[in-house]
Design a protein around this motif. Structure first.
Motif, PDB file in Angstrom:
ATOM      1  N   UNK A   1      29.731  31.485  35.428  1.00 26.02           N
ATOM      2  CA  UNK A   1      30.275  32.838  35.500  1.00 26.02           C
ATOM      3  C   UNK A   1      31.665  32.913  34.886  1.00 26.02           C
ATOM      4  N   UNK A   2      32.496  31.927  35.181  1.00 25.10           N
ATOM      5  CA  UNK A   2      33.848  31.915  34.611  1.00 25.10           C
ATOM      6  C   UNK A   2      33.761  31.835  33.086  1.00 25.10           C
ATOM      7  N   UNK A   3      32.874  30.980  32.588  1.00 25.17           N
ATOM      8  CA  UNK A   3      32.773  30.767  31.142  1.00 25.17           C
ATOM      9  C   UNK A   3      32.065  31.893  30.401  1.00 25.17           C
ATOM     10  N   UNK A   4      31.075  32.531  31.032  1.00 25.77           N
ATOM     11  CA  UNK A   4      30.214  33.467  30.306  1.00 25.77           C
ATOM     12  C   UNK A   4      30.278  34.917  30.770  1.00 25.77           C
ATOM     13  N   UNK A   5      30.606  35.164  32.030  1.00 27.31           N
ATOM     14  CA  UNK A   5      30.512  36.524  32.561  1.00 27.31           C
ATOM     15  C   UNK A   5      31.856  37.194  32.810  1.00 27.31           C
ATOM     16  N   UNK A   6      32.892  36.420  33.067  1.00 24.91           N
ATOM     17  CA  UNK A   6      34.213  36.991  33.305  1.00 24.91           C
ATOM     18  C   UNK A   6      34.812  37.389  31.953  1.00 24.91           C
ATOM     19  N   UNK A   7      35.254  38.640  31.863  1.00 25.84           N
ATOM     20  CA  UNK A   7      35.840  39.152  30.628  1.00 25.84           C
ATOM     21  C   UNK A   7      37.120  38.378  30.286  1.00 25.84           C
ATOM     22  N   UNK A   8      37.421  38.217  28.993  1.00 28.06           N
ATOM     23  CA  UNK A   8      38.627  37.466  28.596  1.00 28.06           C
ATOM     24  C   UNK A   8      39.915  37.980  29.243  1.00 28.06           C
ATOM     25  N   UNK A   9      40.067  39.302  29.366  1.00 26.50           N
ATOM     26  CA  UNK A   9      41.292  39.833  29.971  1.00 26.50           C
ATOM     27  C   UNK A   9      41.369  39.499  31.458  1.00 26.50           C
ATOM     28  N   UNK A  10      40.222  39.439  32.132  1.00 24.61           N
ATOM     29  CA  UNK A  10      40.199  39.048  33.545  1.00 24.61           C
ATOM     30  C   UNK A  10      40.446  37.556  33.691  1.00 24.61           C
ATOM     31  N   UNK A  11      39.865  36.775  32.806  1.00 26.18           N
ATOM     32  CA  UNK A  11      40.083  35.326  32.804  1.00 26.18           C
ATOM     33  C   UNK A  11      41.580  35.029  32.641  1.00 26.18           C
ATOM     34  N   UNK A  12      42.214  35.724  31.708  1.00 24.58           N
ATOM     35  CA  UNK A  12      43.636  35.519  31.466  1.00 24.58           C
ATOM     36  C   UNK A  12      44.454  35.835  32.715  1.00 24.58           C
ATOM     37  N   UNK A  13      44.102  36.909  33.402  1.00 26.35           N
ATOM     38  CA  UNK A  13      44.831  37.268  34.618  1.00 26.35           C
ATOM     39  C   UNK A  13      44.578  36.258  35.737  1.00 26.35           C
ATOM     40  N   UNK A  14      43.330  35.806  35.888  1.00 21.78           N
ATOM     41  CA  UNK A  14      43.016  34.788  36.899  1.00 21.78           C
ATOM     42  C   UNK A  14      43.803  33.506  36.639  1.00 21.78           C
ATOM     43  N   UNK A  15      43.845  33.097  35.388  1.00 27.98           N
ATOM     44  CA  UNK A  15      44.552  31.868  35.015  1.00 27.98           C
ATOM     45  C   UNK A  15      46.051  32.020  35.256  1.00 27.98           C
ATOM     46  N   UNK A  16      46.602  33.156  34.862  1.00 27.65           N
ATOM     47  CA  UNK A  16      48.041  33.390  35.042  1.00 27.65           C
ATOM     48  C   UNK A  16      48.422  33.339  36.516  1.00 27.65           C
ATOM     49  N   UNK A  17      47.599  33.919  37.361  1.00 28.23           N
ATOM     50  CA  UNK A  17      47.882  33.922  38.798  1.00 28.23           C
ATOM     51  C   UNK A  17      47.679  32.537  39.409  1.00 28.23           C
TER      52      UNK A  17
END
Length: 106
Positions: A68-84
């Motif tokens: 899900x992290x690799x394929x379903x989470x949108x890049x902008x959401x991934x970036x926010x998750x990683x930043x947090x």
């Protein structure tokens, strides 16, 4: 009870399905040292995509899978998750008084 800004939560731009339920918000928790096994701290702090694809499922609630992290989470959401996620590795003084809290009682 008043809400405090959820610095450890991300509202997804595109919801994902977890256990058949549509999830719009992912909350992160501080990883235990054991949850960092097999990962490089340098890669985590550099926000390396591969390291974060492995770490986020370990600390997300509800739990995301690596797929899900690799394929379903949108890049902008991934970036926010990683930043947090990286905020968990900063000392409190570096956060300038911001709290990683879900709610505060008033």
């Amino acid at each position: 009870m008043s809400k405090v800004t959820k610095l450890n939560a991300v509202t997804l731009s595109t919801p994902v399905k977890i256990d058949g339920k549509e999830v719009k918000e992912i909350t992160l928790r501080k990883p235990a040292t054991s949850e960092l096994r097999g990962l490089s701290m340098v890669d985590i702090l550099r926000m390396d995509v591969n390291a974060m694809i492995k770490l986020l499922p370990r600390i997300s609630q509800p739990p995301l899978s690596e797929y899900q992290v690799a394929k379903e989470v949108e890049p902008e959401d991934f970036t926010e998750l990683v930043s947090k996620t990286v905020l968990f590795f900063a000392k409190k003084e570096q956060l300038e008084g911001q709290l990683l809290e879900l709610e505060a009682n008033s």
